[in-house]
Motif scaffolding. Structure first.
Motif, PDB file in Angstrom:
ATOM      1  N   GLY A 188       0.741  -1.392  -0.094  1.00 28.25           N
ATOM      2  CA  GLY A 188       0.165  -0.039   0.093  1.00 28.25           C
ATOM      3  C   GLY A 188       1.020   1.180   0.144  1.00 28.25           C
ATOM      4  N   VAL A 189       0.268   2.412  -0.564  1.00 27.56           N
ATOM      5  CA  VAL A 189       0.931   3.625  -0.446  1.00 27.56           C
ATOM      6  C   VAL A 189       0.096   4.476   0.110  1.00 27.56           C
ATOM      7  N   THR A 190       0.478   5.757   0.569  1.00 30.41           N
ATOM      8  CA  THR A 190      -0.196   6.635   1.342  1.00 30.41           C
ATOM      9  C   THR A 190      -0.751   7.613   0.531  1.00 30.41           C
ATOM     10  N   PRO A 191      -1.896   8.057   0.354  1.00 27.59           N
ATOM     11  CA  PRO A 191      -2.742   8.888  -0.514  1.00 27.59           C
ATOM     12  C   PRO A 191      -2.021  10.369  -0.131  1.00 27.59           C
ATOM     13  N   GLY A 192      -1.728  11.012  -1.307  1.00 24.36           N
ATOM     14  CA  GLY A 192      -1.495  12.453  -0.839  1.00 24.36           C
ATOM     15  C   GLY A 192       0.160  12.637  -0.835  1.00 24.36           C
ATOM     16  N   ALA A 193       0.624  11.531  -0.906  1.00 26.34           N
ATOM     17  CA  ALA A 193       2.202  11.773  -0.868  1.00 26.34           C
ATOM     18  C   ALA A 193       2.923  12.644  -1.942  1.00 26.34           C
ATOM     19  N   VAL A 194       3.840  13.236  -1.689  1.00 26.39           N
ATOM     20  CA  VAL A 194       4.548  13.999  -2.794  1.00 26.39           C
ATOM     21  C   VAL A 194       5.415  13.134  -3.662  1.00 26.39           C
ATOM     22  N   ASP A 195       6.029  12.128  -3.049  1.00 30.86           N
ATOM     23  CA  ASP A 195       6.910  11.322  -3.883  1.00 30.86           C
ATOM     24  C   ASP A 195       6.590   9.710  -3.611  1.00 30.86           C
ATOM     25  N   TYR A 196       6.431   9.367  -4.769  1.00 34.98           N
ATOM     26  CA  TYR A 196       6.202   7.646  -4.853  1.00 34.98           C
ATOM     27  C   TYR A 196       7.277   7.035  -5.427  1.00 34.98           C
ATOM     28  N   HIS A 217      -7.127   8.812  -9.408  1.00 37.78           N
ATOM     29  CA  HIS A 217      -6.114   9.043 -10.391  1.00 37.78           C
ATOM     30  C   HIS A 217      -5.010  10.120  -9.943  1.00 37.78           C
ATOM     31  N   PRO A 218      -5.281  11.018  -8.490  1.00 42.88           N
ATOM     32  CA  PRO A 218      -4.068  11.622  -8.066  1.00 42.88           C
ATOM     33  C   PRO A 218      -2.802  10.915  -7.854  1.00 42.88           C
ATOM     34  N   GLU A 219      -2.953   9.598  -7.004  1.00 49.19           N
ATOM     35  CA  GLU A 219      -1.940   8.846  -6.983  1.00 49.19           C
ATOM     36  C   GLU A 219      -1.350   7.954  -8.141  1.00 49.19           C
ATOM     37  N   ALA A 220      -2.508   7.828  -8.914  1.00 43.46           N
ATOM     38  CA  ALA A 220      -1.967   7.109 -10.258  1.00 43.46           C
ATOM     39  C   ALA A 220      -1.357   7.976 -11.113  1.00 43.46           C
ATOM     40  N   SER A 221      -1.592   8.977 -11.268  1.00 44.68           N
ATOM     41  CA  SER A 221      -0.929  10.004 -12.150  1.00 44.68           C
ATOM     42  C   SER A 221       0.394  10.348 -11.815  1.00 44.68           C
ATOM     43  N   LYS A 222       0.779  10.363 -10.446  1.00 43.82           N
ATOM     44  CA  LYS A 222       2.281  10.463  -9.840  1.00 43.82           C
ATOM     45  C   LYS A 222       3.067   9.143 -10.170  1.00 43.82           C
ATOM     46  N   VAL A 242      -9.498   5.531 -11.740  1.00 44.14           N
ATOM     47  CA  VAL A 242      -8.503   6.191 -12.458  1.00 44.14           C
ATOM     48  C   VAL A 242      -8.893   6.417 -14.005  1.00 44.14           C
ATOM     49  N   LYS A 243     -10.172   5.575 -14.192  1.00 44.89           N
ATOM     50  CA  LYS A 243     -10.612   5.909 -15.638  1.00 44.89           C
ATOM     51  C   LYS A 243     -11.526   7.220 -15.521  1.00 44.89           C
ATOM     52  N   ASP A 244     -10.695   8.187 -15.584  1.00 45.71           N
ATOM     53  CA  ASP A 244     -11.209   9.707 -15.658  1.00 45.71           C
ATOM     54  C   ASP A 244     -10.254  10.637 -16.448  1.00 45.71           C
ATOM     55  N   MET A 245     -10.880  11.419 -17.267  1.00 48.56           N
ATOM     56  CA  MET A 245      -9.891  12.333 -17.976  1.00 48.56           C
ATOM     57  C   MET A 245      -8.962  13.197 -17.295  1.00 48.56           C
ATOM     58  N   LYS A 249      -5.207  14.266 -18.191  1.00 44.16           N
ATOM     59  CA  LYS A 249      -4.823  15.695 -18.005  1.00 44.16           C
ATOM     60  C   LYS A 249      -3.594  15.905 -17.076  1.00 44.16           C
ATOM     61  N   VAL A 250      -3.596  15.255 -15.983  1.00 50.22           N
ATOM     62  CA  VAL A 250      -2.557  15.495 -15.027  1.00 50.22           C
ATOM     63  C   VAL A 250      -1.372  14.554 -15.317  1.00 50.22           C
ATOM     64  N   ALA A 251      -1.421  13.521 -15.880  1.00 48.95           N
ATOM     65  CA  ALA A 251      -0.130  12.495 -16.187  1.00 48.95           C
ATOM     66  C   ALA A 251       0.473  12.911 -17.297  1.00 48.95           C
ATOM     67  N   GLY A 252      -0.360  13.449 -18.197  1.00 46.67           N
ATOM     68  CA  GLY A 252       0.048  13.840 -19.797  1.00 46.67           C
ATOM     69  C   GLY A 252       0.555  12.617 -20.585  1.00 46.67           C
ATOM     70  N   LYS A 253       1.520  13.010 -21.148  1.00 50.06           N
ATOM     71  CA  LYS A 253       2.109  11.833 -21.854  1.00 50.06           C
ATOM     72  C   LYS A 253       2.562  10.442 -21.217  1.00 50.06           C
TER      73      LYS A 253
END
Length: 359
Positions: A188-196, A217-222, A242-245, A249-253
């Motif tokens: 598990g990871v901590t939601p909202g962490a700055v660095d993964y 999506h916030p954690e997934a994009s990071k 995670v299946k959200d635009m 948009k956040v993760a980009g390429k």
């Protein structure tokens, strides 16, 4: 929708429909489409005379997808006289709010809360949903990774929440039972962490061909951003959180080539086309996550009130479990646990900044 039966058991001048979910914060993109869906359906119903002459009134409350706030949201909706509720959106928030509605005898229907125990435990007899549960979703993702992609070494990562961890536990279980693959990392990871970076490094060391992620999506994009930055070739597969635009948009390429499961494509359903066109006409944009599930939930709720002639919980449940209703997600009804019959999941791949159904 036929709106002609006499209504009993509905005090007051209006039928009060609560709408609860994240309408602000990082996960607002999951909640606001449901608000729009409710507004569009109610606008049509009221323009057609309401239900037995009663107008439907919306009570919209923000829970920011946080369990501790969801209890306050539920209490406020009950106090304001909500007779049925569309929501909540996140499984953790839904679980926290349900006892409050249950004590008040209020039926709740979510377009997106997928934690299996919400229906299958029997603890929440007032809860229904227009989306398939996480065990079904995890099975789709695992079968896709092991069968379609042919991978044998899978890392399973989650955000420690009711939704993400629940999904991950089922994914781990299905991989281990398959005889086709091995879970090489489960963490598990901590939601909202700055660095993964730490989890990405563990994925690399595990030798995983794919990582199945349970969460939002916030954690997934990071995580996908770091995977691409570190030139990790591991395939990223996730859930409908995670299946959200916003993820793209956040993760980009970095999102290109990632997979995420979500409700099946209903574009061939005429009611789906109507619902989407209504949103485009009213809001000048494409609808977001769970919009069709929410639109379908409102149709099902109001149809049940109409057919039951009441907002009584037992009367509504009887209609929902016996009467099929045409919706954007199909012609549906509900089993005795509250799960919709006739809905399911597909896997989507990010291609050219869009989610494309692949199975």
């Amino acid at each position: 929708m036929a709106l002609s039966l006499p209504v009993s058991g509905m005090a007051g001048d209006t039928i009060k429909l609560g709408v609860a979910g994240p309408h602000s914060g990082d996960l607002a993109s999951y909640g606001l489409p449901s608000v729009n869906a409710a507004k569009l359906v109610v606008k049509k119903v009221n323009a057609n005379g309401g239900i037995n002459g009663k107008m439907v009134e919306l009570l919209i409350e923000d829970d920011v997808c946080k369990p501790e706030i969801a209890t306050n949201t539920a209490t406020k909706l009950v106090t304001e006289g909500a007779q049925v509720v569309l929501g909540h959106i996140c499984s953790g928030a839904t679980k926290a709010a349900l006892p409050i509605y249950n004590n008040a005898g209020i039926l709740v229907m979510s377009p997106s809360a997928t934690n299996p125990a919400l229906t299958k435990s029997g603890d929440y007899p007032n809860f229904f949903r227009t989306i398939a549960p996480d065990d079904a979703q995890a099975k789709v993702d695992v079968d896709f990774a092991l069968g379609k992609l042919g991978y044998t070494k899978i890392a399973v990562v989650h955000d420690k929440g009711d939704y993400g961890k629940g999904f991950a536990e089922f994914a781990k279980k299905f991989i281990e039972e398959s005889g086709k693959g091995k879970v090489v990392l489960y963490e598990g990871v901590t939601p909202g962490a700055v660095d993964y970076s730490a989890i990405v490094q563990k994925i690399r060391k595990s030798g995983a061909e794919a990582v199945i992620f349970g969460g939002y999506h916030p954690e997934a994009s990071k995580i996908v951003g770091l995977m691409k930055k570190k030139r990790l070739k591991t395939t990223f597969i996730s859930d409908d959180g995670v299946k959200d635009m916003t993820f793209i948009k956040v993760a980009g390429k970095s999102a290109e080539g990632a997979y995420a499961s979500g409700p099946k494509d209903n574009s061939k359903n005429p009611l789906s086309k109507v619902a989407i066109e209504e949103h485009k006409a009213e809001y000048k944009s494409d609808p977001g996550a769970f919009y069709e599930n929410a639109y379908s939930a409102v149709l099902a709720l109001l149809n049940a009130i109409d057919k039951a002639g009441s907002t009584d919980l037992a009367a509504l449940k009887k209609v929902l479990q016996t009467e099929k209703v045409d919706t954007p997600v199909g012609k549906i009804y509900f089993n005795d646990k509250g799960d919709a019959i006739g809905v399911g999941f597909s896997v989507y791949k990010v291609e050219n900044a869009k989610f494309v159904e692949v199975n």
